[in-house]
Design a protein around this motif. Structure first.
Motif, PDB file in Angstrom:
ATOM      1  N   LEU A   1       0.818  -1.201   0.000  1.00 25.70           N
ATOM      2  CA  LEU A   1       0.000   0.000   0.000  1.00 25.70           C
ATOM      3  C   LEU A   1       0.860   1.263   0.000  1.00 25.70           C
ATOM      4  CD1 LEU A   1      -2.848  -0.793   2.541  1.00 25.70           C
ATOM      5  CD2 LEU A   1      -2.898  -0.978   0.067  1.00 25.70           C
ATOM      6  N   SER A   2       0.399   2.275  -0.692  1.00 28.92           N
ATOM      7  CA  SER A   2       1.043   3.586  -0.624  1.00 28.92           C
ATOM      8  C   SER A   2       0.810   4.174   0.761  1.00 28.92           C
ATOM      9  CB  SER A   2       0.477   4.519  -1.699  1.00 28.92           C
ATOM     10  OG  SER A   2       0.821   4.070  -2.997  1.00 28.92           O
ATOM     11  N   ALA A   3       1.691   5.087   1.158  1.00 23.38           N
ATOM     12  CA  ALA A   3       1.591   5.667   2.496  1.00 23.38           C
ATOM     13  C   ALA A   3       2.079   7.102   2.481  1.00 23.38           C
ATOM     14  CB  ALA A   3       2.403   4.844   3.495  1.00 23.38           C
ATOM     15  N   VAL A   4       1.449   7.917   3.311  1.00 26.81           N
ATOM     16  CA  VAL A   4       1.904   9.288   3.557  1.00 26.81           C
ATOM     17  C   VAL A   4       2.197   9.373   5.040  1.00 26.81           C
ATOM     18  CG1 VAL A   4       1.381  11.742   3.391  1.00 26.81           C
ATOM     19  CG2 VAL A   4       0.476  10.168   1.671  1.00 26.81           C
ATOM     20  N   VAL A   5       3.467   9.529   5.382  1.00 29.91           N
ATOM     21  CA  VAL A   5       3.878   9.453   6.782  1.00 29.91           C
ATOM     22  C   VAL A   5       4.887  10.541   7.103  1.00 29.91           C
ATOM     23  CG1 VAL A   5       3.485   6.959   6.960  1.00 29.91           C
ATOM     24  CG2 VAL A   5       5.713   7.794   6.211  1.00 29.91           C
ATOM     25  N   ASN A   6       5.034  10.779   8.370  1.00 24.39           N
ATOM     26  CA  ASN A   6       6.096  11.623   8.882  1.00 24.39           C
ATOM     27  C   ASN A   6       7.382  10.807   8.955  1.00 24.39           C
ATOM     28  OD1 ASN A   6       7.045  14.044  10.578  1.00 24.39           O
ATOM     29  ND2 ASN A   6       7.415  12.318  11.955  1.00 24.39           N
ATOM     30  N   ASP A   7       8.525  11.461   8.811  1.00 21.81           N
ATOM     31  CA  ASP A   7       9.807  10.773   8.971  1.00 21.81           C
ATOM     32  C   ASP A   7      10.051  10.600  10.466  1.00 21.81           C
ATOM     33  OD1 ASP A   7      12.374   9.788   8.964  1.00 21.81           O
ATOM     34  OD2 ASP A   7      13.099  11.164   7.414  1.00 21.81           O
ATOM     35  N   ASP A   8       9.463   9.553  11.016  1.00 23.84           N
ATOM     36  CA  ASP A   8       9.471   9.356  12.465  1.00 23.84           C
ATOM     37  C   ASP A   8      10.868   9.106  13.014  1.00 23.84           C
ATOM     38  OD1 ASP A   8       6.671   9.601  13.172  1.00 23.84           O
ATOM     39  OD2 ASP A   8       6.357   7.796  11.991  1.00 23.84           O
ATOM     40  N   ARG A   9      11.693   8.372  12.280  1.00 23.16           N
ATOM     41  CA  ARG A   9      13.049   8.112  12.770  1.00 23.16           C
ATOM     42  C   ARG A   9      13.839   9.413  12.880  1.00 23.16           C
ATOM     43  NH1 ARG A   9      15.302   2.345  10.547  1.00 23.16           N
ATOM     44  NH2 ARG A   9      13.328   1.202  10.639  1.00 23.16           N
ATOM     45  N   ARG A  10      13.767  10.209  11.844  1.00 23.64           N
ATOM     46  CA  ARG A  10      14.494  11.483  11.866  1.00 23.64           C
ATOM     47  C   ARG A  10      13.925  12.404  12.947  1.00 23.64           C
ATOM     48  NH1 ARG A  10      17.722  15.112   9.694  1.00 23.64           N
ATOM     49  NH2 ARG A  10      17.001  17.250   9.335  1.00 23.64           N
ATOM     50  N   GLY A  11      12.614  12.419  13.096  1.00 22.54           N
ATOM     51  CA  GLY A  11      12.002  13.289  14.093  1.00 22.54           C
ATOM     52  C   GLY A  11      12.488  12.963  15.495  1.00 22.54           C
TER      53      GLY A  11
END
Length: 345
Positions: free
Chosen positions: A165-175
């Protein structure tokens, strides 16, 4: 004294309009459909239109959906409507979808996989054209249900490793790495992690970012006090913070979610620990009003509205022309407020 409510008047049907106009029902269908209006005379079309208006007839979107298998609706599932992080995401998605002529059906799963599956099946029965899942976690059967129903689906604010599936996410690791680097820059070397629930990508990725940032600073990530909360709730945050305090040995805690921070604040206050004098605290999401708590929360800001808008754009594109998997990774930033300070020692 109670009054009996009068029954609502029956909705006018094509047959009612046909009887009032003195024509066959098929003629009504042709006259009221812009694509076939030219198949009847102007006089008949005018008579049918007048009868429809007098009777208050409206086209049935359900009937149209059954014929076309399209309903011009999009389903959106979120894990917890109480969590303030989701309303701005959903609103942005809903606004963009409305611009494209789509209505949205929003439902809350309460982080319950069985409820999530039931909601997907109910929305599929209402012929939704697409689905956005902000609730998917490891082991979710909702994705399989969407696939069986042939519903274009994407993930929002969550991702599932190995999923197509396609996803729109925040860059959680970088955050999370940015939050830890902020604490390191203040002089903290004994940093704890209050993580999110197991099986949720945001928790997994933020924990990975935490560990990577410690290793990058030459610190032992395995030695860092770490507790995973049972859910992204205030009460779970309080319990997890109590468990961290029992371990001790830290001057700062990087928390995986702002809701958890609210519980952590409560636990620290109950233990007589002052923020940031005794313990510095960082959150994640920059949800509304965390700048109003005492002390205001230093946190990782994610692009709430952009996430919703990009998710809507991606789903609209898939509805128009199906394509391969795409992942949109949005950049976070640290917002420094009063909950962090250099360690006293």
């Amino acid at each position: 004294m109670s009054r009996r409510l009068s029954p609502a008047p029956a909705r006018a049907t094509i047959a009612d309009v046909a009887a009032a106009a003195g024509v066959h029902a098929s003629t009504v269908s042709r006259a009221l459909n812009p694509a076939t209006r030219g198949m009847v005379t102007e006089a008949v079309a005018a008579r049918v239109t007048a009868a429809a208006e007098k009777l208050g007839w409206r086209p049935s979107t359900l009937a149209a959906g059954l014929r076309t298998r399209r309903s011009r609706t999009i389903g959106i599932l979120v894990p917890d409507l109480v969590n303030p992080v989701f309303p701005p995401i959903v609103r942005a998605a809903e606004t963009r979808l409305a611009e494209a002529g789509y209505a949205t059906l929003l439902a809350n799963t309460d982080n319950d996989p069985a409820r999530e599956l039931l909601l997907v099946e109910r929305m599929a029965a209402h012929l939704v054209d697409g689905m956005m899942l902000a609730s998917a976690a490891k082991g979710s059967r909702a994705i399989e249900a969407c696939a069986r129903a042939g519903i274009p689906t994407l993930l929002i604010n969550r991702r599932l490793p190995g999923s197509e599936l396609s996803a729109v996410v925040n860059d959680d690791r970088r955050g999370m790495a940015l939050a830890v680097k902020h604490l390191l820059g203040l002089g903290h070397r004994r940093i704890a992690h209050l993580g999110g629930p197991a099986g949720v990508s945001t928790a997994t990725d933020r924990r990975a970012g935490f560990r990577a940032a410690l290793r990058g600073a030459g610190l032992d990530a395995d030695a860092a006090p770490t507790v995973a909360a049972e859910a992204y709730t205030i009460e779970a945050g309080r319990r997890a913070m109590e468990a961290l305090l029992a371990q001790g040995g830290f001057t700062a805690v990087a928390v995986a979610n702002d809701m958890l921070c609210l519980g952590a604040y409560d636990a620290l206050a109950a233990a007589g620990q002052r923020i940031p004098d005794d313990v510095s605290v960082t959150g994640f999401n920059d949800m509304p009003f965390v700048d109003r708590i005492a002390p205001p929360l230093t946190t990782v800001r994610i692009q709430h509205a952009e996430m919703g808008r990009r998710a809507a754009e991606l789903l609209l594109g898939a509805l128009a022309e199906p394509s391969g998997r795409e992942e949109v990774l949005l950049e976070p930033e640290v917002v420094v407020r009063g909950s962090t300070a250099p360690p006293r020692d």
